[in-house]
Design an enzyme around this catalytic site. Structure first.
Site, PDB file in Angstrom:
ATOM      1  N   ASP A 116      64.463  65.253  81.893  1.00 40.66           N
ATOM      2  CA  ASP A 116      65.094  63.779  81.415  1.00 40.66           C
ATOM      3  C   ASP A 116      64.179  63.505  80.228  1.00 40.66           C
ATOM      4  O   ASP A 116      62.918  63.486  80.220  1.00 40.66           O
ATOM      5  CB  ASP A 116      64.628  62.782  82.997  1.00 40.66           C
ATOM      6  N   HIS A 123      56.117  60.392  79.548  1.00 42.88           N
ATOM      7  CA  HIS A 123      54.874  61.234  79.727  1.00 42.88           C
ATOM      8  C   HIS A 123      54.098  61.573  78.420  1.00 42.88           C
ATOM      9  O   HIS A 123      52.691  61.324  78.504  1.00 42.88           O
ATOM     10  CB  HIS A 123      55.457  62.622  80.243  1.00 42.88           C
ATOM     11  N   GLU A 124      54.670  61.810  77.503  1.00 43.25           N
ATOM     12  CA  GLU A 124      54.050  62.261  76.284  1.00 43.25           C
ATOM     13  C   GLU A 124      53.135  61.355  75.576  1.00 43.25           C
ATOM     14  O   GLU A 124      51.979  61.184  75.171  1.00 43.25           O
ATOM     15  CB  GLU A 124      54.907  62.955  75.106  1.00 43.25           C
ATOM     16  N   HIS A 127      49.917  60.646  77.440  1.00 47.62           N
ATOM     17  CA  HIS A 127      48.822  61.524  76.651  1.00 47.62           C
ATOM     18  C   HIS A 127      48.180  60.482  75.426  1.00 47.62           C
ATOM     19  O   HIS A 127      46.909  60.756  75.442  1.00 47.62           O
ATOM     20  CB  HIS A 127      49.506  62.762  76.213  1.00 47.62           C
ATOM     21  N   ASP A 133      47.341  65.626  81.712  1.00 48.23           N
ATOM     22  CA  ASP A 133      48.214  66.397  82.894  1.00 48.23           C
ATOM     23  C   ASP A 133      47.432  66.048  84.223  1.00 48.23           C
ATOM     24  O   ASP A 133      46.450  66.191  84.431  1.00 48.23           O
ATOM     25  CB  ASP A 133      48.590  67.403  82.563  1.00 48.23           C
TER      26      ASP A 133
END
Length: 188
Positions: A116, A123-124, A127, A133
């Site tokens: 997705d 998510h990125e 970071h 992670d």
């Protein structure tokens, strides 16, 4: 000690205690201003994110809805952005250059495999906001990344991930559980 002296000492102690309790009650009743943490704004430039532009904007909006200590905003025209977001044919990755700064790649390889795009973006960006992670992990953990599987479309950080970002950016929540050194690209 005579009983008269004992009685006077006890009376004095009780009077002091009563005065102290009254002062504490008064102090507790008075509202104390809650310090407002300053909000850090990290700007992003998604002009190079090609077909993933709306997913990047949605990922930033999810973080803005989820935490108070940092907000992600599009960079103004001519402004140097804290975060660059690019599309490429590789695997998604982030290259942090400090808390709230760095480069995100929305890689088409994961998208082609069925992951997705909004989850990838969120998510990125996580970071860049200082999160590592957390693999393997369940779909309820945004930072579990690809280990949650292609069917996972959850783009929201869980309570622990939110608290970690709040702590990193000086919010009123728990500090980070561990320091993470970011000096190499991350493959998710």
């Amino acid at each position: 000690m005579s009983s008269g002296k004992t009685l006077r000492a006890l009376s004095a102690a009780l009077l002091s205690a009563a005065t102290l309790v009254a002062a504490q009650t008064t102090a507790a009743a008075a509202p104390t201003p809650t310090p407002t943490p300053s909000v850090r704004v990290a700007t992003y430039d998604a002009s190079g994110s090609a077909e993933f532009r709306s997913a990047v904007d949605r990922g930033a909006a999810i973080w803005n809805e989820s935490v108070a200590a940092v907000q992600l905003r599009p960079a103004a025209a001519g402004q140097r952005a804290d975060i660059r977001v690019l599309a490429d044919n590789g695997w998604p990755r982030a290259i942090p250059a400090g808390l709230g700064r760095g480069t995100v790649y929305i890689g088409r390889q994961a998208v082609d495999q069925g992951y997705d795009t909004v989850r990838i973006s969120s998510h990125e960006l996580g970071h860049i906001l200082g999160l590592p992670d957390r693999k393997p992990g369940p779909c309820s953990s945004l930072m579990s990344g690809s280990t949650a599987g292609v069917s996972c479309t959850n783009p929201y950080p869980n309570a622990a991930e939110k608290a970690e970002v709040e702590g990193d950016f000086g919010g009123r929540f728990a500090p980070r559980s561990a320091d993470v050194a970011w000096n190499v690209p991350i493959r998710d």
